[in-house]
Design an enzyme around this catalytic site. Sequence first.
Site, PDB file in Angstrom:
ATOM      1  N   GLY A 248       0.804  -1.241   0.051  1.00  0.00           N
ATOM      2  CA  GLY A 248       0.125  -0.084  -0.034  1.00  0.00           C
ATOM      3  C   GLY A 248       0.883   1.221  -0.075  1.00  0.00           C
ATOM      4  CB  SER A 249      -0.178   4.703   0.811  1.00  0.00           C
ATOM      5  OG  SER A 249      -0.428   4.454   2.135  1.00  0.00           O
ATOM      6  N   GLY A 253       2.769   1.900   5.256  1.00  0.00           N
ATOM      7  CA  GLY A 253       3.851   1.184   5.753  1.00  0.00           C
ATOM      8  C   GLY A 253       4.832   1.651   6.712  1.00  0.00           C
ATOM      9  CD  GLU A 270       6.955  -5.778  -2.434  1.00  0.00           C
ATOM     10  OE1 GLU A 270       7.202  -4.625  -3.128  1.00  0.00           O
ATOM     11  OE2 GLU A 270       7.663  -6.678  -2.435  1.00  0.00           O
ATOM     12  CB  CYS A 304       3.017  -0.102  -6.971  1.00  0.00           C
ATOM     13  SG  CYS A 304       2.976  -1.631  -7.774  1.00  0.00           S
TER      14      CYS A 304
HETATM   15  P1  NAD Z   1      -3.262   2.201   1.277  1.00  0.00           P
HETATM   16  O1  NAD Z   1      -1.965   2.476   2.167  1.00  0.00           O
HETATM   17  O2  NAD Z   1      -4.438   3.248   1.605  1.00  0.00           O
HETATM   18  O3  NAD Z   1      -3.846   0.814   1.995  1.00  0.00           O
HETATM   19  C1  NAD Z   1      -3.376  -0.423   1.558  1.00  0.00           C
HETATM   20  C2  NAD Z   1      -3.930  -1.341   2.853  1.00  0.00           C
HETATM   21  O4  NAD Z   1      -3.254  -0.912   3.909  1.00  0.00           O
HETATM   22  C3  NAD Z   1      -5.450  -1.402   2.874  1.00  0.00           C
HETATM   23  O5  NAD Z   1      -5.642  -2.896   3.174  1.00  0.00           O
HETATM   24  C4  NAD Z   1      -5.644  -0.702   4.095  1.00  0.00           C
HETATM   25  O6  NAD Z   1      -6.764  -1.193   4.975  1.00  0.00           O
HETATM   26  C5  NAD Z   1      -4.445  -1.054   4.919  1.00  0.00           C
HETATM   27  N1  NAD Z   1      -3.932  -0.052   6.038  1.00  0.00           N
HETATM   28  C6  NAD Z   1      -4.146   1.314   5.887  1.00  0.00           C
HETATM   29  N2  NAD Z   1      -3.848   1.914   6.998  1.00  0.00           N
HETATM   30  C7  NAD Z   1      -3.371   1.110   8.053  1.00  0.00           C
HETATM   31  C8  NAD Z   1      -2.592   0.958   9.043  1.00  0.00           C
HETATM   32  N3  NAD Z   1      -2.275   2.112   9.495  1.00  0.00           N
HETATM   33  N4  NAD Z   1      -2.223  -0.277   9.708  1.00  0.00           N
HETATM   34  C9  NAD Z   1      -2.459  -1.364   8.881  1.00  0.00           C
HETATM   35  N5  NAD Z   1      -3.099  -1.412   7.745  1.00  0.00           N
HETATM   36  C10 NAD Z   1      -3.506  -0.157   7.388  1.00  0.00           C
HETATM   37  O7  NAD Z   1      -3.325   1.970  -0.389  1.00  0.00           O
HETATM   38  P2  NAD Z   1      -4.269   1.784  -1.444  1.00  0.00           P
HETATM   39  O8  NAD Z   1      -4.713   3.092  -1.727  1.00  0.00           O
HETATM   40  O9  NAD Z   1      -5.122   0.821  -1.078  1.00  0.00           O
HETATM   41  O10 NAD Z   1      -3.153   1.287  -2.805  1.00  0.00           O
HETATM   42  C11 NAD Z   1      -2.303   2.282  -3.206  1.00  0.00           C
HETATM   43  C12 NAD Z   1      -0.983   2.387  -2.818  1.00  0.00           C
HETATM   44  O11 NAD Z   1      -0.513   1.093  -2.710  1.00  0.00           O
HETATM   45  C13 NAD Z   1      -0.042   3.099  -3.586  1.00  0.00           C
HETATM   46  O12 NAD Z   1       0.846   3.831  -2.961  1.00  0.00           O
HETATM   47  C14 NAD Z   1       0.776   2.167  -4.326  1.00  0.00           C
HETATM   48  O13 NAD Z   1       1.876   2.535  -4.861  1.00  0.00           O
HETATM   49  C15 NAD Z   1       0.841   1.063  -3.507  1.00  0.00           C
HETATM   50  N6  NAD Z   1       1.133  -0.136  -4.168  1.00  0.00           N
HETATM   51  C16 NAD Z   1       2.516  -0.810  -3.955  1.00  0.00           C
HETATM   52  C17 NAD Z   1       2.686  -2.074  -4.423  1.00  0.00           C
HETATM   53  C18 NAD Z   1       4.023  -2.419  -4.399  1.00  0.00           C
HETATM   54  O14 NAD Z   1       4.348  -3.731  -4.784  1.00  0.00           O
HETATM   55  N7  NAD Z   1       5.151  -1.750  -4.173  1.00  0.00           N
HETATM   56  C19 NAD Z   1       1.970  -2.880  -5.212  1.00  0.00           C
HETATM   57  C20 NAD Z   1       0.373  -2.248  -5.121  1.00  0.00           C
HETATM   58  C21 NAD Z   1       0.217  -0.968  -4.666  1.00  0.00           C
END
Ligand code: NAD
Length: 515
Positions: A248-249, A253, A270, A304
């Site tokens: 995720g973001s 992370g 990731e 991503c």
């Molecule tokens: P997001 O960070 O909003 O959410 C991702 C996940 O994290 C969700 O399941 C969410 O519920 C969980 N989450 C959010 N806050 C949390 C916390 N405090 N503790 C634990 N879990 C939490 O991301 P998104 O909008 O779903 O996806 C987009 C982002 O993901 C972009 O930044 C993209 O670059 C990244 N991404 C990276 C990869 C990679 O392999 N590097 C792959 C896919 C997406």
Amino acid sequence: MSDYRSEIKNIFSKFNTQEEFEYTSCTGTNWAKGIPASRREIISPVDNVPIGKIYLADIKSYHQVVSKAESAFKQWQLIPAPKRGEVIRQIGNAFRENKEDLAKIISLEAGKILQESLGEVQEVIDICDFAAGLSRQLYGLTIQSERSSHRMMEQWHPLGIVGIISAFNFPVAVWSWNAIIGAVCGNVSIWKPSEKTPYTAIFAHKIIEKTLKLNNVPEGVFNLVIGDYTIGSEMSNDPKIALVSATGSTAMGKKVAQNVAARLGKSLLELSGNNAIILTEHANLDMAMRSVVFGAVGTCGQRCTSTRRLIVHEDIYDEVKTRLVEVYKRIKPNNPFLEGTILGPLIDKEAVSMFNTNILQSIQEGGRLLVGGGLSKELPGNYVYAAIIEAHNSHESVQNETFAPILYLLRYDGGIENAIEIQNGVKQGLSSSIFTENFKQAELFIASTGSDCGIANVNLGTSGAEIGGAFGGEKETGGGRESGSDAWKNYMRRQTCTINYGNEMPLAQGITFEM
Ligand code: NAD
């Protein structure tokens, strides 16, 4: 265009699943009900119409799943790895049989064009094939001992419970990288999918149910908890979760990494990318254009690995600009179920607002909007026009990842080292690419002084990766590696064993003492 809504209706009834989905967790084949107070509506980005209602798990039901997973781990790790691999092979076949259905659910829920959704399910199938072979190749080393009649070796054991937090944009592939590779290694997993894409997770579990039953896989090996960030946060603080794999973001992370580090657990991150393609004066522009456009526009800029920055040599800058603007003028956002669509919708209204804000910010910082921007008036939902902005790498709007189809055009002059400096001049380090027919430029790009990213491509774009390689990025992308190559080692603990088969008791380092 197919009548996608009635096709989706048929998929729901085929899997005996209601649009109002009352279950919040699954431990393989057993589903547990949630409470109506936790109900949340899921709206499709395709037409802005609800798909249905899901129920979010609470912390108590998360912990019930953890205890199931704990007891399943005791049994699953004892099953020989090749036998675990055989179960995974059959799971791969279950995805093969249901590829189209799951892809349609992904398109409806995440808004990806159907071809990309099919590609995502294919990735799950490929990972299953890879993992089935891997189950016979979890090799350790033997090491020469300095003591006589001693044998040294390294062996690999499973970790226990792998917690998987996934993002909306790859709603099933990222689960498979972690759960499937983790499972052949002898681990059990708990998946917390994105709250934006729960139906994809529900159907993925429905697809594997029959195989789990047929093979008597213990309840608790593959677990699903449908929850929001509170479940992810609980997972990251929970000492029972040996490895937290979070996608995720970068903001998310950082929180997860701190929680996991505070309890000295393992994390695999990731996170966000800010990917660039360099076009040198020796680039084959016909090849490059296809990669740039697909990289920047595909998945509506929500990969991503999406191309965000295009770093172009001054000699070809004007030509590249003219050609790109011409192509962009012809790209119209459209329904992702419609054949020929390349640009589908953004995931939600918040994403549209970030798209607009980023363009405005860029203009305020001195950027020049060349084409695109704005919301489609003809389509319901979150359909925007892909944008190109002439900008400078130092602009804040360029430095921060926006998950939207905005391509920043950046000019460089002089040698390749100047382009590499721009490419590396961001906080993230996921994917990078160069187009050049000059082999010295290509070699310099992938040398240790070249790209600082986890992925560095020559004459192909930033977006998309084959499952055979280790996938992941450096710096604020988090440093994790998943999928192929030796990424399986992240899901195992290394044990160094020394065996004395002699009759003496020599100590290491030549130490002697009398007793
Ligand atoms: P997001 O960070 O909003 O959410 C991702 C996940 O994290 C969700 O399941 C969410 O519920 C969980 N989450 C959010 N806050 C949390 C916390 N405090 N503790 C634990 N879990 C939490 O991301 P998104 O909008 O779903 O996806 C987009 C982002 O993901 C972009 O930044 C993209 O670059 C990244 N991404 C990276 C990869 C990679 O392999 N590097 C792959 C896919 C997406």
